[in-house]
Every structure is written in structure tokens, then in C-alpha cells.
Design an enzyme around this catalytic site. Structure first.
Site, PDB file in Angstrom:
ATOM      1  N   ASP A 124     -28.186 -27.369-119.740  1.00  0.00           N
ATOM      2  CA  ASP A 124     -28.243 -26.377-118.677  1.00  0.00           C
ATOM      3  C   ASP A 124     -29.273 -26.762-117.621  1.00  0.00           C
ATOM      4  O   ASP A 124     -30.480 -26.658-117.855  1.00  0.00           O
ATOM      5  CB  ASP A 124     -28.587 -25.020-119.281  1.00  0.00           C
ATOM      6  CG  ASP A 124     -28.591 -23.903-118.262  1.00  0.00           C
ATOM      7  OD1 ASP A 124     -28.149 -24.137-117.118  1.00  0.00           O
ATOM      8  OD2 ASP A 124     -29.035 -22.792-118.603  1.00  0.00           O
ATOM      9  N   ASP A 328     -25.632 -26.000-110.950  1.00  0.00           N
ATOM     10  CA  ASP A 328     -26.001 -25.457-112.261  1.00  0.00           C
ATOM     11  C   ASP A 328     -24.956 -25.804-113.319  1.00  0.00           C
ATOM     12  O   ASP A 328     -23.865 -25.233-113.348  1.00  0.00           O
ATOM     13  CB  ASP A 328     -26.157 -23.941-112.143  1.00  0.00           C
ATOM     14  CG  ASP A 328     -26.557 -23.284-113.465  1.00  0.00           C
ATOM     15  OD1 ASP A 328     -26.939 -24.009-114.391  1.00  0.00           O
ATOM     16  OD2 ASP A 328     -26.490 -22.050-113.548  1.00  0.00           O
TER      17      ASP A 328
END
Length: 510
Positions: A124, A328
Site C-alpha cells: 500500500d 495509491d
């Protein structure tokens, strides 16, 4: 477009699991007889030993254009890996492969502790802390039908001789957590909230050894101390993450920051997002020839990988604009605020000839009937122009819609959702790209890639691997849009589409 009858549809997604077993084969050659890996001799040897062919003779006959493309691709792959990257490249000890798994995010295996304990963690770039389930009071179950055949385990501090507790007096106890300390000699407690209002992880900070492999002929094993969260209690959607999250953000707690501080690995890493669901992660990577770049914009209090856009290009329509977007990998889909969302979506829809579909319960607004073979499906080219003029393409911005009564797709959707506050490019808008997060120079780089060694650049043609769009996501209990902290929770409540290994029914209204 409603009718008296409704067609029950199902969304499904196929799951490919990444094997944690890796085999290292070493050999000694005697004599001076050498053969190219695509030679007949090597081909015969591979077949006689029950190994896969070194190349497909039907698809690429010797002497054909396709054959020489294979040779060039192989040579470029090794040349890029050895000489074009600035500094040494490192991967996790199990290899640099990643795979799309739960929630359409990329996961990889990591080894931690002495002896090593292995975990399949979500990668992430939109969050910072690396945490694992540990000394669990409330954690995700070890087994679930959504996991496939994998059974997970928790990190066990007592089983590692190199495991250390981080006390409140330690410099490694981050300042934001020191404020929670009651006793300076006590454990450094942490608590991190994520985008969804009820999602969090909490526990104590610990230190242990994380294993890496140097990507060269030596395959040197490198052991580096890492501070991470021993996640004792998870809430909300964190209870669906069985083996934790590796935060790759810009903050001081992220793994890339700690690697750079150690001095062994340069402060840059790359993630490749393959169209087939596989990928790569490499630390120390600053990219290859032909890389497009744009400055990273660090905006407090949101220290994420932000970049500025100046144009939206949808087929024959161009919009001059200016907005900032977060890159992201912890977000599945793509999100834009108005007016950018409406401009893009309407321009896209105006250039689609297929009939529009409206699907009840689906947050993807722009869906269409599929009237051709998925491999022949075309859509308006969608790209953005970044600050500095570099084009940022979205290679495959659509997903397929499947029917309950057929294995064939019946529709497709634009993977873009209207946001109320943040613009985010999640994994669907990163698919088909190798993205370089050059933190040392505060630059984001990218280029089209197949994640097997072929890169598109300005000096050599690039042939994309044939790939139809991915299946559409299924609504499900994994109610999370992004693992980036601080983003307002109301977006999450509207985003019930997540890429789980399950079938979920919805209604199509015509």
C-alpha cells in the site's frame, strides 16, 4: 431504461495465487560448449528434462520477426536490470513477484524474524505503517472461503530470537505515539486509523529482521532491521486483512523510509502492475530508459505520492485543467471530483456506441452492453498530461460484467467513481504500467510494461500482451476504498465494490 423484467447478474473475478515456494538452482558447466537459451540444443535439453520450452516455436518460428523480438526482449531485460538502474536492486527474499489477491490489491510474500516467519502482505503506497497480526485480541481469521486454500498465521514474537520490543524511551517510538505513553520504560503503543471511519489497527511497535535478496548474480541475502506494528487489535475492514499491510508511503514509519535510513538501499522503489494480475516490486529501482516523469508534490497534512495534472485526453476530446491526484496502490479503483469526473465520464460515454446499462447497487455509473468478443473490445483512449508535459496513460480503464447464466461477459464499465474530496488513481488506472516512486529526487516515473521484462520507451517498439479487460468487481463485505489514513469516511460508505473471490448478485435494469 427500466423494464418490467430484471436480469440477475453476477460479478466474478478469478483468483491467481502466488506460490510461496521458490527454488534456487545452481549448476557448474564443464568444457567450453555454450548455447543460447533459445537454441535447439537448449530447447531439446529442456524438453528431455520435463521442463517448459524456452520459447514457443509455433508463435515465434526461428528466424521470424517474433523470434528476434524475443531475443531483443531478453537482452534488454537483463541489460535494464544490470546497468540502467542507478545502484543495486533488491527484492524481498521470496522474490519480486506480486499478485492481485483480496480486494484487487497487490500482495507479496515477506520473511520476518529468526528463524523466518512468512507472511502474505498487501502493498500500500497510500499508508505508512507496516503491521502484522500479532498477540491477537481481535484479528482476521486464519481461514476463510474468501482466502482460497491459504491458511494464514500470526507473527509470533517469542518464536524469533531477533524480535525486540520498542519502548517509549526509544528514538524508534514515533513522536505521535510517545504522547500516548504512560511509562517511559513501557511498550510503545500505536494506533492507526484508516479511511473507513471504523477501521483501525492498534498494538505495540516492535523491531525484527526483514529479509531481502540482491538482484544480481550473487543473490546475496540481506537482513535489515525494521520497525513494524504488532497488530493486537484490528477493527472494521482491517478484520478482512489476514496477514497485514506493508505501508510504502512517504512517512517516517514506512518500510522504504527505514531502508533508505539504513543506507543499504537507495531511496527509490518501483511497482509494476501487470494486466494479467501479476506484478513486480523492486527496491533501489530508479527506472529504465524511456521513463516518463513528473515531480512529486508532498502536501501536508497528507504526505502521499501526489502528482499534478494539466490535461485530460479522452479519445478526440481534450480538457485543459489543473488538479492533484494521489497515486495509491492501496486503492482498487479510480476517483475524481467534479468537474473532472463529469468531464471525463461524459466525454468517454459520448464516444461509446454500445447501449448504456444502469445496474442497481453498483457504484460504477458508466456501464455498457458488450456486443463483441472481449478481445476485440475497443474504447476511447484515456490519458492525462502531467505537470512538465509527460503523458500518463490508462492502459485498461474498464472491467467486464458477467451474467449469472453465462461464463461470457455481457457488459463492461468504466472504472471511475465520483469523489467528494480527493482524486485518487488506484490499481485499475495503474495497470499496464511500471511505476517508479523516486523519493530521493521527489519524482514519480512510469512507462508501459508487461512486468515480464518488456518496457515501452522512445527508442524501441513495444507490443502489448493480448489481454481482455479484467472481470468487474463484486460488492461484498470488504468495504474499503483506500488504506490511506485521514481521507474522509463517507467515500468509503459509497464504495461497496471490491475485488473478492466470490459471486454476488445484483440487478440490471433496462
Amino acid at each position: 431504461m427500466a423494464s418490467s423484467s430484471s436480469l440477475l447478474l453476477f460479478f466474478s473475478i478469478s483468483l491467481t495465487l502466488l506460490c510461496s515456494c521458490t527454488t534456487l538452482v545452481t549448476s557448474k558447466q564443464l568444457g567450453l560448449e555454450f548455447h543460447h537459451r533459445f537454441s535447439d540444443k537448449v530447447q531439446q535439453w529442456a524438453e528431455s528434462h520435463g521442463m517448459p520450452a524456452t520459447w514457443n516455436t509455433e508463435e515465434a518460428p526461428r528466424g521470424s520477426v517474433e523470434y528476434y523480438e524475443l531475443l531483443i526482449k531478453h537482452d534488454l531485460h537483463h541489460r535494464h536490470g544490470r546497468s540502467l538502474a542507478e545502484g543495486d536492486l533488491y527484492s524481498f527474499s521470496n522474490g519480486n513477484e506480486t499478485v492481485q489477491y483480496l480486494a484487487y490489491l497487490h500482495y507479496t510474500y515477506v520473511d520476518l524474524g529468526t528463524p523466518n516467519q512468512t507472511f502474505l502482505v498487501a502493498l500500500d503506497t497510500g499508508s505508512h505503517l507496516f503491521w502484522l497480526p500479532c498477540n491477537c485480541q481481535q484479528c482476521a481469521p486464519h481461514k476463510s472461503s474468501t482466502y482460497g486454500n491459504i491458511e494464514f498465521t500470526d507473527y509470533m514474537p517469542n518464536a524469533s530470537s531477533t524480535s525486540k520490543s520498542i519502548t517509549c524511551s526509544s528514538d524508534m517510538c514515533d513522536a505521535r505515539f510517545k504522547n500516548q505513553c504512560i511509562n517511559k520504560t513501557g511498550d510503545c503503543d500505536y494506533s492507526v486509523g484508516y479511511a473507513s471511519g471504523n477501521t483501525s489497527t492498534s498494538g505495540v511497535l516492535m523491531e525484527d529482521i526483514l529479509y531481502f535478496t540482491k538482484e544480481d548474480a550473487t543473490n546475496e541475502l540481506v537482513k535489515l532491521p525494521i520497525v513494524f506494528g504488532c497488530g493486537e487489535k484490528q477493527t472494521g475492514d482491517a478484520l478482512t486483512i489476514p496477514n497485514g499491510i506493508m505501508g510504502l508511503g512517504i512517512d517516517t514509519l514506512s518500510v522504504p523510509t527505514m531502508l533508505a535510513k539504513n543506507g543499504t538501499i537507495s531511496d527509490s522503489f518501483s511497482m509494476c502492475f501487470g494486466l494479467d494480475g501479476t506484478g513486480r516490486i523492486k527496491f533501489g529501482d530508479k527506472g529504465n530508459t524511456g521513463l516518463y516523469e513528473t515531480p512529486l508534490v508532498v502536501i501536508n497534512p497528507y504526505p502521499y505520492y501526489n502528482i499534478n495534472m494539466t490535461e485530460i485526453v479522452v479519445g478526440n476530446k481534450t480538457f485543459e485543467t489543473e488538479f492533484t491526484v494521489i497515486v495509491d496502490s492501496g486503492t482498487s479503483l479510480a476517483y475524481l471530483v467534479d468537474p473532472f469526473y463529469t468531464q471525463l465520464a461524459k466525454a468517454f460515454s459520448a464516444q461509446i456506441e454500445d447501449k448504456r446499462l444502469v445496474v442497481s447497487g453498483l457504484i460504477l455509473e458508466y456501464c455498457y452492453e458488450l456486443n463483441t468478443d472481449p478481445n476485440n473490445l475497443t474504447w476511447p483512449e484515456l490519458s492525462f498530461t502531467t505537470k512538465g508535459g509527460s503523458p500518463f496513460p490508462t492502459v485498461q480503464p474498464i472491467v467486464l460484467l458477467y451474467s449469472k447464466n453465462s461464463q461470457d461477459p455481457v457488459g463492461y464499465c468504466l472504472t471511475l467513481i465520483k469523489s467528494d474530496d480527493f482524486n485518487i488513481f488506484g490499481e485499475v488506472f495503474l495497470s499496464g504500467l511500471n511505476v517508479v516512486f523516486n523519493r530521493e529526487e521527489l519524482v514519480l516515473g512510469w512507462q508501459e510494461a508487461d512486468c515480464y521484462g518488456a518496457f515501452k520507451n522512445n527508442t524501441m517498439p513495444y507490443k502489448k500482451k493480448s489481454s481482455s479487460p479484467a472481470p468487474a468487481p463484486a460488492p461484498g463485505p470488504y468495504s474499503k476504498k483506500s488504506w490511506a489514513p485521514h481521507i474522509s469516511p463517507h467515500i468509503i460508505l459509497n464504495s461497496l465494490i471490491y475485488f473478492l473471490t466470490m459471486i454476488f448478485s445484483i440487478f440490471l435494469l433496462q
